[in-house]
Scaffold this active site. Structure first.
Site, short mmCIF file in Angstrom:
data_model
loop_
_atom_site.label_atom_id
_atom_site.label_comp_id
_atom_site.label_asym_id
_atom_site.label_seq_id
_atom_site.Cartn_x
_atom_site.Cartn_y
_atom_site.Cartn_z
N ASP A 92 4.45 0.51 11.62
CA ASP A 92 3.07 0.02 11.49
C ASP A 92 2.79 -1.30 11.78
OD1 ASP A 92 3.20 2.05 8.09
OD2 ASP A 92 2.30 2.28 10.31
N CYS A 140 -5.30 12.91 12.38
CA CYS A 140 -5.56 11.95 12.14
C CYS A 140 -5.53 10.97 13.32
CB CYS A 140 -5.43 10.76 11.19
SG CYS A 140 -3.78 9.74 11.38
N ARG A 159 -0.09 14.52 12.53
CA ARG A 159 0.51 14.22 10.86
C ARG A 159 0.70 15.68 10.42
NH1 ARG A 159 -1.44 9.17 9.99
NH2 ARG A 159 0.21 8.99 8.51
N LYS A 190 0.78 -1.51 0.35
CA LYS A 190 0.00 0.48 -0.15
C LYS A 190 0.89 1.21 -0.27
CE LYS A 190 -1.88 1.63 4.18
NZ LYS A 190 -1.31 2.78 4.41
N ASN A 191 1.55 1.59 0.68
CA ASN A 191 3.22 2.57 1.12
C ASN A 191 3.89 2.64 0.15
OD1 ASN A 191 1.14 3.65 3.26
ND2 ASN A 191 2.51 2.66 4.55
N ARG A 206 -8.94 -0.22 4.68
CA ARG A 206 -8.13 0.58 4.04
C ARG A 206 -7.09 0.24 3.64
NH1 ARG A 206 -7.91 6.64 6.80
NH2 ARG A 206 -5.47 6.40 5.46
C1 EPZ Z 1 3.81 6.48 6.10
O1 EPZ Z 1 3.54 8.06 6.53
C2 EPZ Z 1 2.84 5.89 6.24
N1 EPZ Z 1 2.22 6.29 5.08
C3 EPZ Z 1 2.49 5.33 7.63
O2 EPZ Z 1 1.43 4.49 7.18
C4 EPZ Z 1 4.04 5.61 8.06
O3 EPZ Z 1 3.52 4.91 9.64
C5 EPZ Z 1 4.59 6.68 8.38
O4 EPZ Z 1 5.13 6.91 7.03
C6 EPZ Z 1 5.90 5.81 9.45
O5 EPZ Z 1 6.57 5.37 8.50
C7 EPZ Z 1 1.58 6.30 4.12
O6 EPZ Z 1 3.06 5.72 3.09
C8 EPZ Z 1 0.92 6.54 2.89
P1 EPZ Z 1 6.10 10.75 7.92
P2 EPZ Z 1 3.88 9.57 6.55
O7 EPZ Z 1 6.08 12.07 6.94
O8 EPZ Z 1 4.46 10.11 5.49
C9 EPZ Z 1 6.62 13.87 11.96
C10 EPZ Z 1 -0.05 2.69 7.71
O9 EPZ Z 1 -0.88 2.68 8.55
N2 EPZ Z 1 6.15 14.79 10.47
O10 EPZ Z 1 7.41 9.14 8.05
O11 EPZ Z 1 2.69 10.44 7.29
C11 EPZ Z 1 5.01 13.34 12.02
O12 EPZ Z 1 4.45 14.31 12.58
C12 EPZ Z 1 0.37 4.31 7.95
O13 EPZ Z 1 -0.14 2.54 6.20
C13 EPZ Z 1 6.15 15.98 10.63
O14 EPZ Z 1 6.77 16.65 11.86
O15 EPZ Z 1 4.90 9.51 8.17
C14 EPZ Z 1 5.18 11.85 12.50
O16 EPZ Z 1 5.32 12.37 13.74
C15 EPZ Z 1 0.14 4.45 9.07
N3 EPZ Z 1 6.81 17.06 10.41
C16 EPZ Z 1 6.48 11.46 11.56
O17 EPZ Z 1 7.35 12.80 10.87
C17 EPZ Z 1 6.68 16.93 8.61
O18 EPZ Z 1 6.71 17.43 7.43
C18 EPZ Z 1 6.44 10.71 10.32
O19 EPZ Z 1 5.93 10.97 9.76
C19 EPZ Z 1 6.21 15.34 7.87
C20 EPZ Z 1 5.88 14.36 9.21
#
Ligand code: EPZ
Length: 416
Positions: free
Chosen positions: A305, A117, A122, A22-23, A397
């Protein structure tokens, strides 16, 4: 509202083919906006989130058609708008991944601010920092983010946190920028590598994906191409957790073992036997489970995850386990639900302290996000009696036919 019902006690036997990730599929489908010709994607998982991003692409003027299950034809030759509607972005945060491609392809993107969410606020500050570093003017207002730049210019960007989404959005935008972009402290997840491989197959020049320093040299245009999505390491990990909880012996096929190293290591510590076999893994759960400590970290650490799923397994592991969630600030909603099933868990800041109990008891519980939903089903597989899981739209999802796949392995599980 449909619910999933699980009567615990059956062990699992048989074979499961793991779907495309998915990701990986979500950022790659967003990246197709950069290409000016038809793409043919294979192993695209049949998930609600994939349907959502396909709807979003169609609203942008992209031609989307399923040629057969798993095979998707996408032609983004004619994009007729740069604006995305609130209702689709609200539904799925990953919709925000169209911002980088739209900005790079058309010089403008107006995307609804993704809602928060359940697992945390996020933010998107790192995405915007990247777009501005590439020379875009970014304005926010009325719940929308707008970015404009006649032509993006390569730059050096340091990510304060190795954000998966920010790395992907910036990498995609940089493929059509003038000059070279360096992303430092980039995320190194396998899905980042998969996206880079797709972009390069479409004519981009991305080097270093999978490390913390990614170099993108801008090109004039990208063309459509054929691409197969990598297997879903989190779906595979979820079935490993199911065998750990229920016991039995299950063969997982279509697995990239290297992507699962931290997950395999942890579940072997808990007492599961995991052997490389054929194009996947043989998972054997025939020993009592032992407590262990888990800390979620960016790849190649233990994936956030998989945190809910291993937490569910540790509730009946002998001893005291400590699970620490370092990625998201609020990803323990499944704990209160597990406590309704007699789990003994105490939340202490970013950690859950779990005291193993001999057996959980079935109860009415609710999923708060897709991984928490999977974790509650896993807990139900081993619980005494029937567990009723609500809010299962979360599960749909990210998991295709979780109930059907577990039934095929012998679980006493149904949805109605
Ligand atoms: C991706 O989300 C995945 N989703 C998530 O999977 C996964 O949990 C996450 O990466 C971490 O591995 C997809 O790939 C579609 P991040 P993403 O940006 O990109 C902070 C699932 O269950 N952050 O790495 O949104 C944020 O707050 C989903 O399949 C900032 O501070 O994750 C978080 O604490 C859930 N500023 C951390 O980074 C930003 O601009 C990780 O977020 C962006 C993120």
């Amino acid at each position: 509202m449909e619910k999933i019902y699980v009567r615990g006690g059956n062990t699992l036997q048989g074979t499961i083919k793991i779907d495309g990730a998915k990701n990986s599929a979500l950022p790659i489908l967003a990246a197709s906006l950069l290409t000016s010709g038809p793409n043919l994607f294979e192993d695209v998982p049949a998930l609600e989130d994939v349907n959502t991003i396909c709807q979003l692409l169609e609203q942008l003027g992209v031609e989307v058609s399923w040629l057969k299950p798993g095979t998707l034809r996408i032609d983004a030759a004619h994009i007729n708008t740069c604006e995305t509607p609130y209702e689709l972005v609200r539904k799925m945060r990953a919709s925000f991944l169209v911002m980088g491609p739209l900005l790079a392809r058309n010089g403008r993107a107006r995307v609804s601010l993704p809602g928060g969410c359940n697992i945390g606020t996020r933010p998107i500050d790192l995405h915007l920092k990247g777009f501005m570093a590439l020379g875009a003017e970014v304005v926010m207002g009325h719940g929308y983010i707008e970015a404009m730049a006649p032509r993006l210019t390569g730059s050096r960007i340091y990510l304060d946190f190795p954000s998966v989404g920010a790395t992907e959005n910036i990498m995609m935008a940089a493929t059509l920028a003038q000059g070279t972009t360096i992303i430092e402290n980039a995320a190194a997840e396998p899905e980042i590598v998969d996206l880079a491989n797709y972009l390069n197959a479409a004519g981009a020049n991305v080097r270093g994906a999978g490390t913390s320093l990614i170099r993108i040299t801008g090109v004039e245009a990208l063309t459509g191409t054929n691409y197969t999505v990598i297997p879903d390491r989190i779906e595979a990990g979820t079935y490993i957790a199911a065998v750990a909880a229920a016991g039995g012996q299950v063969q997982l096929t279509n697995v990239v073992v290297d992507h699962l190293k931290p997950v395999i290591a942890k579940f072997e510590e808990v007492g599961v036997t995991i052997l490389e076999q054929g194009d996947g893994l043989l998972v054997i759960g025939n020993k009592p489970l032992s407590a262990t400590d888990v800390k979620t970290l960016p790849y190649p650490g233990f994936p956030t995850d998989m945190q809910a799923q291993i937490t569910a397994v540790l509730t009946t592991a002998r001893g005291i386990s400590l699970v620490t969630e370092t990625i998201f600030e609020n990803r323990f909603m499944h704990v209160d639900e597990l406590k309704r099933m007699n789990a003994k868990v105490k939340i202490d800041g970013r950690s859950a302290v779990i005291e193993g109990v001999p057996r959980l008891t079935g109860a009415q519980v609710n999923a708060s996000d897709l991984r928490a939903g999977a974790a509650l089903v896993i807990a139900g597989l081993a619980a005494e009696g029937v567990t009723e899981v609500g809010n299962i739209h979360h599960i749909d999802r990210g998991y295709h036919d979780l109930v059907g796949k577990l039934r095929a392995l012998g679980a006493d599980i149904w949805r109605e």
